[in-house]
Design a protein around this motif. Structure first.
Motif, mmCIF file in Angstrom:
data_model
loop_
_atom_site.group_PDB
_atom_site.id
_atom_site.type_symbol
_atom_site.label_atom_id
_atom_site.label_comp_id
_atom_site.label_asym_id
_atom_site.label_seq_id
_atom_site.Cartn_x
_atom_site.Cartn_y
_atom_site.Cartn_z
ATOM 1 N N LYS A 16 13.323 1.064 0.923
ATOM 2 C CA LYS A 16 13.205 1.966 -0.034
ATOM 3 C C LYS A 16 11.902 2.221 -0.859
ATOM 4 C CE LYS A 16 15.803 3.202 -4.483
ATOM 5 N NZ LYS A 16 17.018 2.644 -5.447
ATOM 6 N N TYR A 17 11.777 3.353 -1.034
ATOM 7 C CA TYR A 17 10.398 3.607 -1.833
ATOM 8 C C TYR A 17 10.516 3.716 -3.345
ATOM 9 C CZ TYR A 17 6.358 6.318 -3.773
ATOM 10 O OH TYR A 17 5.299 6.759 -4.346
ATOM 11 N N LEU A 18 9.690 2.702 -3.794
ATOM 12 C CA LEU A 18 9.761 2.442 -5.250
ATOM 13 C C LEU A 18 8.377 2.493 -5.809
ATOM 14 C CD1 LEU A 18 12.563 -0.143 -5.540
ATOM 15 C CD2 LEU A 18 12.687 2.238 -6.361
ATOM 16 N N TYR A 19 7.674 3.146 -6.449
ATOM 17 C CA TYR A 19 6.283 3.349 -6.878
ATOM 18 C C TYR A 19 6.282 2.123 -8.064
ATOM 19 C CZ TYR A 19 2.105 4.785 -9.179
ATOM 20 O OH TYR A 19 0.715 4.975 -9.542
ATOM 21 N N SER A 20 5.166 1.403 -7.700
ATOM 22 C CA SER A 20 5.283 0.144 -8.350
ATOM 23 C C SER A 20 3.929 -0.308 -8.618
ATOM 24 C CB SER A 20 6.042 -0.950 -7.673
ATOM 25 O OG SER A 20 5.669 -2.206 -8.429
ATOM 26 N N ASP A 21 3.338 -0.567 -9.996
ATOM 27 C CA ASP A 21 2.439 -1.142 -10.392
ATOM 28 C C ASP A 21 2.072 -2.642 -9.717
ATOM 29 O OD1 ASP A 21 1.772 1.324 -11.734
ATOM 30 O OD2 ASP A 21 2.043 0.314 -13.804
ATOM 31 N N LEU A 22 3.110 -3.306 -9.541
ATOM 32 C CA LEU A 22 2.940 -4.709 -9.144
ATOM 33 C C LEU A 22 2.696 -4.653 -7.800
ATOM 34 C CD1 LEU A 22 6.498 -5.967 -10.436
ATOM 35 C CD2 LEU A 22 4.129 -6.136 -11.371
ATOM 36 N N ALA A 70 9.046 -1.136 -10.762
ATOM 37 C CA ALA A 70 7.814 -0.100 -11.185
ATOM 38 C C ALA A 70 6.784 -1.086 -11.959
ATOM 39 C CB ALA A 70 8.187 0.894 -11.960
ATOM 40 N N TRP A 71 7.221 -1.823 -12.814
ATOM 41 C CA TRP A 71 5.979 -2.716 -13.785
ATOM 42 C C TRP A 71 7.163 -3.729 -14.342
ATOM 43 C CZ3 TRP A 71 5.617 -2.943 -19.184
ATOM 44 C CH2 TRP A 71 6.547 -2.310 -19.755
ATOM 45 N N ILE A 72 6.429 -4.996 -14.958
ATOM 46 C CA ILE A 72 6.845 -5.868 -15.686
ATOM 47 C C ILE A 72 5.971 -5.883 -16.775
ATOM 48 C CG2 ILE A 72 8.210 -6.914 -14.020
ATOM 49 C CD1 ILE A 72 6.557 -9.021 -13.597
ATOM 50 N N PRO A 73 6.293 -6.249 -17.786
ATOM 51 C CA PRO A 73 5.347 -6.552 -19.269
ATOM 52 C C PRO A 73 4.553 -7.912 -19.009
ATOM 53 C CG PRO A 73 7.604 -6.974 -19.868
ATOM 54 C CD PRO A 73 7.653 -6.746 -18.517
ATOM 55 N N LEU A 74 3.377 -8.102 -18.255
ATOM 56 C CA LEU A 74 2.734 -9.073 -18.118
ATOM 57 C C LEU A 74 2.060 -9.234 -19.354
ATOM 58 C CD1 LEU A 74 1.136 -8.307 -14.459
ATOM 59 C CD2 LEU A 74 2.844 -10.011 -15.067
ATOM 60 N N TYR A 75 1.679 -8.164 -20.011
ATOM 61 C CA TYR A 75 1.045 -8.518 -21.516
ATOM 62 C C TYR A 75 1.768 -9.382 -22.397
ATOM 63 C CZ TYR A 75 4.121 -4.602 -22.646
ATOM 64 O OH TYR A 75 5.242 -3.695 -22.980
ATOM 65 N N LEU A 94 0.839 -1.086 0.036
ATOM 66 C CA LEU A 94 -0.053 -0.063 -0.132
ATOM 67 C C LEU A 94 0.913 1.169 0.106
ATOM 68 C CD1 LEU A 94 -2.714 -1.220 2.524
ATOM 69 C CD2 LEU A 94 -3.275 -0.323 0.122
ATOM 70 N N THR A 95 1.956 1.214 0.584
ATOM 71 C CA THR A 95 2.923 2.396 0.552
ATOM 72 C C THR A 95 4.100 2.279 -0.355
ATOM 73 O OG1 THR A 95 4.128 1.303 2.618
ATOM 74 C CG2 THR A 95 2.365 2.537 3.029
ATOM 75 N N HIS A 96 4.206 1.376 -1.151
ATOM 76 C CA HIS A 96 5.147 1.306 -2.242
ATOM 77 C C HIS A 96 6.579 1.218 -1.545
ATOM 78 C CE1 HIS A 96 2.450 1.806 -5.398
ATOM 79 N NE2 HIS A 96 1.917 2.895 -4.826
ATOM 80 N N THR A 97 6.627 0.305 -0.575
ATOM 81 C CA THR A 97 8.163 0.151 0.049
ATOM 82 C C THR A 97 8.258 -1.433 0.128
ATOM 83 O OG1 THR A 97 6.976 0.027 2.262
ATOM 84 C CG2 THR A 97 7.699 2.253 1.444
#
Length: 599
Positions: free
Chosen positions: A230-236, A201-206, A193-196
């Motif tokens: 570390k803070y890393l904003y991530s769609d995952l 950030a993402w991987i190509p699930l598509y 929830l806090t991107h920690t």
């Protein structure tokens, strides 16, 4: 991909203080709550919700307790971004909504919902639909919210925490055993929830052809940083949270959204996978083709723009929700009300407090509550405070909620139409937020006007008092109100005994009603003062012809609401040698960049 690019374009942010969480033994303390339980009060739309908490109605700026001129400027500034910004339009169009309390004082569409049929990469130009096929923005235009969808997933997770089905400090692998591979065994729900969590950030699930193969990519994904370091904003993070929610409830995320949030709140234009009948009312997004898009899809219109969400069938924890400005305002009003709207309660007040609480005190500049970003000047502008909450979406969307002033701002733009490369930064969001912040009046302490610094960036504004003779026991007293970008923009109190050739800092103390005095030994303030008046006292050096000045400096990036000074009085022993309430004294004040303001 979601709003990572927006964050990069916005530049750095600075931190203020945050609050701690209410926890015992790592488990959040919240009593169980049934879904969408009723709260006493009148029906939604009546203007007053349960226990006197407002529901939304349209009204004037005055009814909302706002100034009309900054709201007009909000629209005017937004319209400038329909043109070169600086080379291409920032968006083809937008819907702007702003209000305070239960009153929506501004709901304005601008530009086009559908303008371009394609993007020509060879000439870097757009191919327009014939004029008769273009569609103007309307108040009820539906937008692909992109990463603003993360707020809905986060709220659904907090609902499950309230019911005892999910633990904030619980390990994700305890709910999804397959998730625990590749070093992810200690990642917690809070870290998602806090991107920690340390996930990238993402991987190509598509790129994986089947749903099971997409899951395998997640199971095999290793953190790029140790969880919690570390803070890393991530769609995952939010995709993983979606999988947890679906596992513990046995229901799909779109069903959870409908039953847990949109149906109780009457958000009838908010959903995943809008039906084909909605398409004429939906803002188009991108001409999605490789190499700038991960998939060759042509003009995306009525379907989710995000490639991973599209490959997951349009239902994803990180993106995929479609909504209107009014529906998002209802969501914002619900949260500002403490989780209730009309007769429907979707969250407990304690839960909303936690969603607006900074859990990332270890990561300066990346304040984050449960799902919500906090205090981010890069898109919240002058609305940013340690409690201001919001989120952006890669398609050009944003929601900002300021509990301090009870104000809310929705900016929905189709900024990837016709192509994502035309848009950079977050200037329209900042401009809109600055104007709404300015629309919240600051009333003078004494008389009709107070001195106001303004909100200009990259400036130095000075307010200089006339020279006075100060003997032993000289003292300055005034009222001070400040809200600046922390660290970057500051107010200084200075004195000169040589006619302004040299200046020295004047230490002072400030007192907020009901609180202990705060000392300012460097003679300066910066950051957030609670958006309330403070009494200032300063001992002055003994000097003949002493000159005092306020000096306010701002950098080029962002600004706060500014600084107000009122009720200025200088005493020499038992006598008053300057009082700005006296016309003859006030007329001798030299103001550069400061103006009298009555708000």
């Amino acid at each position: 991909m979601a709003s990572t690019a927006d964050r990069r374009g916005g530049g750095p942010t600075r931190r203020q203080l945050g609050k701690g969480l209410t926890a015992l033994g790592g488990a959040l303390i919240l009593a169980p709550l049934p879904a969408a339980s009723a709260a006493p009060g009148t029906a939604a739309g009546s203007g007053t919700g349960g226990r006197g908490r407002p529901t939304l109605r349209r009204g004037s700026a005055e009814r909302a307790g706002l100034l009309a001129a900054p709201l007009r400027q909000l629209v005017a500034d937004a319209e400038t971004f329909l043109g070169p910004s600086p080379t291409y339009p920032w968006y083809a169009g937008a819907v702007l909504l702003a209000g305070r309390g239960g009153t929506v004082a501004l709901h304005q569409p601008i530009g086009k919902a559908v303008r371009y049929s394609a993007y020509d990469e060879k000439t870097d130009t757009a191919v327009e639909f014939p004029p008769e096929q273009q569609i103007a923005m309307a108040e009820d235009t539906v937008f692909d919210l992109a990463s603003v969808s993360k707020l809905f997933t986060s709220m659904l997770a907090v609902q499950q925490i309230e019911r005892g089905a999910l633990e904030l400090e619980g390990r994700v692998a305890s709910y999804l055993p397959d998730f625990g591979g590749a070093g992810k065994q200690d990642i917690t729900i809070r870290q998602l929830l806090t991107h920690t969590s340390g996930l990238r950030a993402w991987i190509p699930l598509y790129s994986a052809p089947t749903y099971d193969e997409k899951l395998q990519l997640i199971w095999r994904e290793a953190p790029v940083a140790a969880p919690g370091t570390k803070y890393l904003y991530s769609d995952l993070n939010l995709i993983s949270l979606q999988l947890v929610l679906e596992e513990i409830t046995g229901r799909r995320l779109d069903e959870l959204l409908r039953t847990g949030i949109t149906a109780p709140l009457g958000m009838h234009r908010t959903r995943f996978n809008p039906p084909a009948s909605w398409r004429p009312r939906i803002a188009a997004t991108e001409d999605a083709r490789k190499p700038w898009s991960g998939l060759d899809r042509g003009l995306v219109w009525g379907e989710v723009h995000d490639e991973n969400a599209y490959s997951l069938g349009g239902v994803a924890g990180h993106a995929g929700v479609f909504s209107t400005a009014w529906d998002l305002a209802v969501l914002g009003r619900t949260l500002l009300n403490g989780g209730v709207y009309g007769r429907a309660r979707v969250l407990r007040p304690e839960s909303v407090d936690l969603m607006f609480t900074d859990f990332n005190t270890a990561f300066p500049g990346d304040e984050h509550g449960l799902g919500f970003e906090l205090n981010q000047h890069w898109y919240m502008g002058a609305m940013a405070t340690p409690r201001t909450a919001g989120h952006t979406g890669f398609t050009g969307t944003s929601l900002v909620l300021d509990p301090t002033t009870d104000s809310f701002l929705v900016v929905l733009g189709n900024s990837v139409h016709p192509v994502r490369g035309w848009r950079s930064g977050s200037a329209p969001r900042v401009a809109a937020a600055n104007n709404l912040a300015r629309a919240v009046p600051v009333r003078p302490v004494r008389g009709r006007t107070a001195w106001y610094s303004g909100m200009a960036a990259a400036t130095t504004a000075t307010l200089t008092l006339p020279a006075v003779d100060v003997g032993a026991g000289g003292r300055l007293r005034c009222a001070l109100w400040w809200d600046t970008e922390p660290g970057a923009d500051a107010l200084f109190l200075e004195s000169s005994a040589d006619g302004g050739t040299t200046w020295e800092p004047v230490p002072f103390t400030t007192v907020r009603h009901g609180e202990a005095p705060a000392t300012h030994p460097a003679g300066s303030v910066t950051g957030w003062s609670g958006r309330t008046w403070h009494r200032l006292d300063a001992d002055l050096p003994q000097a003949a012809r002493l000159v005092l000045r306020w000096r306010y400096t701002t950098d080029r990036l962002y600004v706060g609401r500014g600084v107000y000074v009122d009720a200025l009085r200088v005493r020499d022993g038992d006598g008053v040698v300057f009082d700005d309430a006296r016309p003859r004294d006030s007329a001798r004040v030299e103001a550069t960049g400061w103006v009298p303001s009555s708000d």
